[in-house]
Design a protein around this motif. Structure first.
Motif, PDB file in Angstrom:
ATOM      1  N   ARG A  74       0.849  -1.207   0.000  1.00  0.00           N
ATOM      2  CA  ARG A  74       0.000   0.000   0.000  1.00  0.00           C
ATOM      3  C   ARG A  74       0.877   1.248   0.000  1.00  0.00           C
ATOM      4  N   ASP A  76       0.415   2.714  -4.977  1.00  0.00           N
ATOM      5  CA  ASP A  76      -0.762   3.605  -4.997  1.00  0.00           C
ATOM      6  C   ASP A  76      -0.779   4.443  -6.271  1.00  0.00           C
ATOM      7  N   TRP A 119      -3.535   4.361  -9.126  1.00  0.00           N
ATOM      8  CA  TRP A 119      -4.260   5.594  -9.429  1.00  0.00           C
ATOM      9  C   TRP A 119      -4.169   5.923 -10.916  1.00  0.00           C
ATOM     10  N   THR A 130       0.596   6.216   4.173  1.00  0.00           N
ATOM     11  CA  THR A 130       0.182   6.343   2.781  1.00  0.00           C
ATOM     12  C   THR A 130      -0.216   7.780   2.486  1.00  0.00           C
TER      13      THR A 130
END
Lengths: 420, 276
Positions: A261, A266, A270, B49
């Motif tokens: 993650r 990411d 995306w 994140t």
């Protein structure tokens, strides 16, 4: 020294002056050495001594000798062709009883178990069932009855080979070799032969990282060496900042970037490039990326200093003589960067060989390098002989490479790349 | 090759452009991890994140109020400063001696003095572990200080040695002929001249100790855990944002060290320029 010079000038003849000068020079040399001496003594205690001690442990083999002293004596003249004589059996029975009483049997059991899997069980079962010293003439029978292993030659050669005081056992084991029942050096059994794989893996990771560093570092060093000083100094920060940033911080940063993650996954998600997160870490890919990041400055700095020393006049001369740019680059520029390439590559390779922290944190079980096993056998399983033997092999490789490195950089100013 | 503006052929221009493009990518590769980790330490959430849920200083608060982290920072400072001082004394003396010593054994001695840098950390650590344990130096500050000094001293020898190479030994003679005692000559003539080398040696020494973790892993007891050691176990277990806060603090220290070093280099160049 100046006093000597002045009084020497006062002397009427030339010979005493020469002699005095020589004496003054000798005093100067002794004083110089005296200044270096504290560091030498210090390093002897904190560096050379400890490493020599580690090398000694790679061949030291006294456990069995201490725990089973009479057996070792009784086996000294055994030819190894048949089973040993009754005397050896009686000595062993006596030694086992004594060792059980003093609680030292586990020490010998541990050492013998390294050489022959299951030896620990043989010894403990024998100790448990051996109530008293057997009658004269029956020790062989008694022990054979308690554990049939005592009727096998291998059991006895294992004890004999572990009798010490020195052994090549650990060094052989570090190279996946062992001695068979007749004392010949043969390949170790497949379940014990893992170190050649580990060395090959260590070598492969190091060479990949070195190649990556060279491919990525060459253009950067070229750019930095070519740009005017003002701009190249500014860009140098991009090299020096990672160089000075803690290894732990950088390794931690890669975990943050590459985890499932993490930032990279990411972003790719995306952008719609991937649906499932890619496995970028705790594998070989992660190890190579993080190690390349850590070691890249060690490549760029020596390359940069070798390129900085190349006069642009050579390339202009080549061009004016009609060489196409590529030819001029390959035949004029590249050869002159070879010392830098050699020094940088060797430095990165040497540092990569001994790496521990980064693979330990971002590698999987199949990416651990030789250092990991040295650490494992030192602190976890306390197999100090094997840890030391593996360390000796790694040290030997490092010293050989460092000697080549020393030859390469003689007279070159690449000490800027020496931070570990 | 500084005349890239006068590149004539298209192929040369393509090659130059490629160099710039590749270099830019490598610069991004080098700097991104360090930059990416920083904002996370200011996150108000507990996941590492992006995008950040909000900004907060809670992880720094966590760091400062954690006895474990503060103790490790304190240990890093104690061990770093002590081993820097010790390596300064030993390294400077040795560099002064080596500069005057003439012998065919000199390369050998120099190689020995510099070898702690090249020998893999694990080997030094294992050797020290075996050697120091029986004499009670594992799990002690002294043991770690001695070990870190051994690793740091080569940098002092290199940097001070480099300054001495450009040092005019006649100055020491002049001082002596003017009646200065050796100690006076050292304090008032030699020391000021080699000071930049000493300072960068000290920075290298401190950075070496401050970043070292392999030896600490083997030798430190729970009481002597340093900041990198705490980070190591933190990363192993589960990276919390507190670790990113620790990383930012460590990086700040590195930046300060690097900036000081760069300042010293500039000052040195200026001095050289003005004397020429």
């Amino acid at each position: 020294m100046t006093d000597a010079l002045l009084t020497g000038a006062d002397a009427s003849t030339e010979v005493p002056l020469k002699r005095r000068l020589r004496r003054a020079e000798r005093t100067r040399q002794v004083k110089a050495l005296a200044l270096v001496l504290p560091l030498l003594v210090f390093l002897l205690f904190t560096f050379a001594g400890p490493i020599a001690g580690m090398l000694w442990r790679a061949v030291d083999d006294r456990e069995v000798r201490q725990v089973l002293p009479q057996t070792v004596v009784a086996l000294a003249n055994w030819d190894g062709k048949d089973l040993p004589d009754e005397k050896a059996y009686a000595a062993l029975a006596g030694d086992i009883l004594a060792a059980r009483a003093s609680g030292t049997l586990a020490i010998a059991a541990k050492r013998l178990n390294y050489a022959l899997n299951g030896f620990r069980t043989i010894l403990t079962s024998t100790a448990r069932n051996l109530k008293a010293a057997p009658e004269p003439g029956t020790a062989k029978e008694t022990l054979g009855k308690i554990n049939p292993a005592w009727r096998e030659r291998t059991t006895w050669t294992t004890i004999r080979d572990a009798s010490g005081p020195v052994t090549g056992f650990y060094l052989l084991a570090a190279l996946d070799l062992t001695r068979n029942v007749d004392g010949a050096i043969v390949a170790a059994s497949p379940d014990q032969a893992i170190y050649r794989d580990v060395f090959a893996r260590t070598f492969l990771i190091s060479i990949s990282v070195t190649a990556l560093c060279l491919i990525l570092g060459f253009p950067v060093a070229y750019l930095l060496a070519t740009l005017p000083p003002g701009r190249s100094n500014l860009l140098m920060v991009f090299v020096l900042l990672p160089f000075w940033t803690s290894l732990l911080v950088r390794t931690c940063a890669w975990i943050v970037l590459l985890q499932s993650r993490g930032v990279v996954n990411d972003s790719l998600h995306w952008l719609g490039i991937i649906d499932e997160p890619l496995r970028l870490i705790y594998n070989r890919f992660g190890v190579c990326v993080a190690m390349t990041h850590v070691l890249l400055p060690f490549m760029i700095l020596p390359l940069y200093s070798s390129m900085k020393a190349i006069s642009p006049a050579y390339m202009r001369a080549a061009a004016s003589l009609g060489a196409p740019p590529l030819t001029a680059f390959l035949r004029i520029y590249l050869p002159q960067t070879l010392p830098g390439i050699g020094a940088g590559s060797l430095l990165v390779f040497i540092l990569a060989l001994g790496y521990y922290i980064t693979p330990a944190l971002v590698g999987g079980a199949a990416d651990q390098m030789i250092s990991y096993f040295i650490a494992l056998y030192t602190t976890e399983t306390a197999n100090w002989g094997l840890a030391s033997a593996l360390g000796a092999v790694l040290l030997l490789a490092t010293i050989l490479l460092a000697l080549v490195y020393g030859k390469l950089v003689q007279g070159q100013q690449v000490t800027g790349g020496m931070k570990n | 090759m500084s005349d890239h503006s006068s590149l004539r052929t298209p192929s040369q221009r393509i090659a130059w452009t490629a160099t710039i493009v590749i270099s830019t990518l490598v610069f991004i590769f080098l700097i991104t991890p360090i930059l990416a980790i920083m904002p996370l330490s200011f996150s108000s959430g507990s996941y590492l994140t992006y995008p950040l849920p909000g900004l907060s200083l809670r992880w720094y608060d966590d760091f400062i109020n954690s006895p474990r982290w503060m103790n490790s920072l304190k240990n890093s400072m104690i061990i770093g400063v002590a081993s820097t001082l010790l390596s300064m004394v030993l390294g400077t003396l040795a560099a002064l001696g080596l500069a005057q010593w003439k012998s065919r054994f000199k390369p050998l001695v120099l190689a020995f003095v510099l070898s702690p840098v090249v020998v893999p950390g694990v080997i030094t650590a294992v050797g020290l572990y075996f050697f120091f344990a029986p004499i009670g130096l594992t799990g002690s500050y002294l043991g770690l200080i001695l070990a870190h000094t051994a690793l740091a001293t080569p940098f002092v020898v290199i940097t001070v040695g480099a300054t001495l190479q450009s040092f005019d030994t006649n100055l020491a003679r002049a001082a002596a002929s003017l009646g200065a005692s050796p100690l006076d000559a050292f304090r008032r003539v030699i020391l000021p001249l080699i000071l930049p080398g000493l300072a960068s040696g000290a920075l290298f020494a401190f950075a070496t100790s401050f970043d070292e973790v392999v030896i600490v892993l083997f030798m430190a007891g729970p009481e002597q855990r340093t900041l990198p050691r705490e980070m190591f176990s933190g990363i192993r277990e589960n990276i919390s944002p507190t670790i990113t806060a620790a990383a930012v603090i460590l990086t700040t220290v590195s930046v300060i060290l690097l900036a000081t070093l760069e300042g010293l280099r500039r000052r040195n160049e200026r001095l050289k320029g003005s004397s020429a």
